[in-house]
Design a protein around this motif. Structure first.
Motif, PDB file in Angstrom:
ATOM      1  N   GLN A  88       0.807  -1.221   0.000  1.00 42.70           N
ATOM      2  CA  GLN A  88       0.000   0.000   0.000  1.00 42.70           C
ATOM      3  C   GLN A  88       0.841   1.274   0.000  1.00 42.70           C
ATOM      4  O   GLN A  88       0.361   2.337  -0.403  1.00 42.70           O
ATOM      5  CB  GLN A  88      -0.969  -0.001   1.170  1.00 42.70           C
ATOM      6  CG  GLN A  88      -0.307  -0.088   2.525  1.00 42.70           C
ATOM      7  CD  GLN A  88      -1.310  -0.263   3.636  1.00 42.70           C
ATOM      8  OE1 GLN A  88      -2.417   0.262   3.557  1.00 42.70           O
ATOM      9  NE2 GLN A  88      -0.938  -0.986   4.659  1.00 42.70           N
ATOM     10  N   TYR A  89       2.080   1.189   0.421  1.00 38.13           N
ATOM     11  CA  TYR A  89       2.926   2.386   0.478  1.00 38.13           C
ATOM     12  C   TYR A  89       3.914   2.474  -0.685  1.00 38.13           C
ATOM     13  O   TYR A  89       4.151   3.543  -1.221  1.00 38.13           O
ATOM     14  CB  TYR A  89       3.677   2.451   1.802  1.00 38.13           C
ATOM     15  CG  TYR A  89       2.739   2.593   2.974  1.00 38.13           C
ATOM     16  CD1 TYR A  89       2.081   3.796   3.212  1.00 38.13           C
ATOM     17  CD2 TYR A  89       2.479   1.526   3.813  1.00 38.13           C
ATOM     18  CE1 TYR A  89       1.194   3.928   4.266  1.00 38.13           C
ATOM     19  CE2 TYR A  89       1.601   1.648   4.870  1.00 38.13           C
ATOM     20  CZ  TYR A  89       0.960   2.851   5.095  1.00 38.13           C
ATOM     21  OH  TYR A  89       0.076   2.975   6.128  1.00 38.13           O
ATOM     22  N   VAL A  90       4.508   1.333  -1.047  1.00 38.08           N
ATOM     23  CA  VAL A  90       5.524   1.326  -2.093  1.00 38.08           C
ATOM     24  C   VAL A  90       4.909   1.010  -3.451  1.00 38.08           C
ATOM     25  O   VAL A  90       5.399   1.452  -4.478  1.00 38.08           O
ATOM     26  CB  VAL A  90       6.642   0.305  -1.751  1.00 38.08           C
ATOM     27  CG1 VAL A  90       7.731   0.309  -2.794  1.00 38.08           C
ATOM     28  CG2 VAL A  90       7.220   0.585  -0.382  1.00 38.08           C
ATOM     29  N   GLY A  91       3.843   0.250  -3.455  1.00 34.97           N
ATOM     30  CA  GLY A  91       3.211  -0.159  -4.697  1.00 34.97           C
ATOM     31  C   GLY A  91       3.395  -1.647  -4.924  1.00 34.97           C
ATOM     32  O   GLY A  91       4.320  -2.270  -4.398  1.00 34.97           O
ATOM     33  N   TYR A  92       2.488  -2.208  -5.708  1.00 33.88           N
ATOM     34  CA  TYR A  92       2.494  -3.649  -5.918  1.00 33.88           C
ATOM     35  C   TYR A  92       3.750  -4.136  -6.626  1.00 33.88           C
ATOM     36  O   TYR A  92       4.383  -5.094  -6.195  1.00 33.88           O
ATOM     37  CB  TYR A  92       1.248  -4.077  -6.720  1.00 33.88           C
ATOM     38  CG  TYR A  92       1.252  -5.538  -7.041  1.00 33.88           C
ATOM     39  CD1 TYR A  92       0.918  -6.469  -6.075  1.00 33.88           C
ATOM     40  CD2 TYR A  92       1.641  -5.998  -8.300  1.00 33.88           C
ATOM     41  CE1 TYR A  92       0.950  -7.820  -6.349  1.00 33.88           C
ATOM     42  CE2 TYR A  92       1.678  -7.348  -8.583  1.00 33.88           C
ATOM     43  CZ  TYR A  92       1.329  -8.241  -7.608  1.00 33.88           C
ATOM     44  OH  TYR A  92       1.379  -9.588  -7.884  1.00 33.88           O
ATOM     45  N   PHE A  93       4.118  -3.499  -7.709  1.00 26.18           N
ATOM     46  CA  PHE A  93       5.221  -4.008  -8.524  1.00 26.18           C
ATOM     47  C   PHE A  93       6.559  -3.936  -7.801  1.00 26.18           C
ATOM     48  O   PHE A  93       7.324  -4.904  -7.793  1.00 26.18           O
ATOM     49  CB  PHE A  93       5.283  -3.275  -9.873  1.00 26.18           C
ATOM     50  CG  PHE A  93       4.149  -3.652 -10.777  1.00 26.18           C
ATOM     51  CD1 PHE A  93       4.124  -4.881 -11.401  1.00 26.18           C
ATOM     52  CD2 PHE A  93       3.088  -2.783 -10.970  1.00 26.18           C
ATOM     53  CE1 PHE A  93       3.077  -5.248 -12.231  1.00 26.18           C
ATOM     54  CE2 PHE A  93       2.034  -3.143 -11.788  1.00 26.18           C
ATOM     55  CZ  PHE A  93       2.022  -4.371 -12.418  1.00 26.18           C
ATOM     56  N   VAL A  94       6.856  -2.820  -7.174  1.00 29.64           N
ATOM     57  CA  VAL A  94       8.145  -2.674  -6.483  1.00 29.64           C
ATOM     58  C   VAL A  94       8.227  -3.633  -5.301  1.00 29.64           C
ATOM     59  O   VAL A  94       9.232  -4.334  -5.121  1.00 29.64           O
ATOM     60  CB  VAL A  94       8.348  -1.214  -6.022  1.00 29.64           C
ATOM     61  CG1 VAL A  94       9.616  -1.077  -5.193  1.00 29.64           C
ATOM     62  CG2 VAL A  94       8.386  -0.281  -7.218  1.00 29.64           C
ATOM     63  N   SER A  95       7.190  -3.689  -4.487  1.00 32.40           N
ATOM     64  CA  SER A  95       7.232  -4.572  -3.323  1.00 32.40           C
ATOM     65  C   SER A  95       7.250  -6.038  -3.741  1.00 32.40           C
ATOM     66  O   SER A  95       7.906  -6.870  -3.097  1.00 32.40           O
ATOM     67  CB  SER A  95       6.057  -4.293  -2.387  1.00 32.40           C
ATOM     68  OG  SER A  95       4.840  -4.393  -3.062  1.00 32.40           O
ATOM     69  N   THR A  96       6.605  -6.394  -4.842  1.00 33.24           N
ATOM     70  CA  THR A  96       6.621  -7.778  -5.303  1.00 33.24           C
ATOM     71  C   THR A  96       7.998  -8.172  -5.815  1.00 33.24           C
ATOM     72  O   THR A  96       8.466  -9.281  -5.549  1.00 33.24           O
ATOM     73  CB  THR A  96       5.557  -7.989  -6.398  1.00 33.24           C
ATOM     74  OG1 THR A  96       4.274  -7.683  -5.849  1.00 33.24           O
ATOM     75  CG2 THR A  96       5.558  -9.426  -6.905  1.00 33.24           C
ATOM     76  N   VAL A  97       8.669  -7.287  -6.516  1.00 35.23           N
ATOM     77  CA  VAL A  97      10.029  -7.577  -6.984  1.00 35.23           C
ATOM     78  C   VAL A  97      10.945  -7.840  -5.792  1.00 35.23           C
ATOM     79  O   VAL A  97      11.670  -8.839  -5.751  1.00 35.23           O
ATOM     80  CB  VAL A  97      10.577  -6.413  -7.847  1.00 35.23           C
ATOM     81  CG1 VAL A  97      12.069  -6.557  -8.080  1.00 35.23           C
ATOM     82  CG2 VAL A  97       9.842  -6.346  -9.168  1.00 35.23           C
TER      83      VAL A  97
END
Length: 144
Positions: A88-97
């Motif tokens: 919710q803070y960093v975003g889905y794509f960045v946190s998933t990587v």
């Protein structure tokens, strides 16, 4: 009959029953459940075939302490909780990587290229399925 074989048969039966149920849904709302159920059938049959062919998993050492046994599940649980919070803070794509690279390296993958390919393919499929095909928005943070 071994516990692994009974488990394999049970999972295969459940997967087939869920697939049959998914094909009873209305056509306009059943693509995703059908896709997931067919994947479940595929993977459960692969596990069953592997078990029948005699390739079972290695037996765990019984003399490990509770602390040693619970170390990896605790790390996975804590990392997953931080991942969910970070979306919710960093975003889905960045946190998933970040999450996928950390989990793969924790479970023994040391080569960067296969990890990068796996992450890229996974995120590509997720983007194609949810954003392009279903028209949904993935959580965005301050980066993406």
């Amino acid at each position: 009959m071994s516990k692994e074989r009974i488990f394999s048969i049970g999972i295969s039966v459940i997967s087939i029953l869920l697939t049959i149920q998914a094909f009873r849904y209305p056509a306009e709302s059943s693509q995703f459940p059908r896709f997931l159920c067919l994947l479940m059938v595929l993977f459960s049959v692969m596990i069953l075939v592997r078990n029948i062919m005699g390739k079972t998993t290695a037996k765990a050492e019984c003399h490990a302490s509770f602390k040693e046994v619970m170390k990896v599940p605790f790390i996975v649980f804590a990392s997953t909780a931080m991942y969910i919070f970070a979306i919710q803070y960093v975003g889905y794509f960045v946190s998933t990587v970040i999450y996928m690279f950390l989990m793969m390296s924790m479970f023994g993958q040391k080569r960067i290229l296969p990890m990068g390919i796996a992450v890229t393919v996974f995120l590509g499929v997720i983007y194609a399925l949810f954003v392009s095909f279903l028209g949904l928005r993935l959580p965005e943070g301050f980066l993406f």
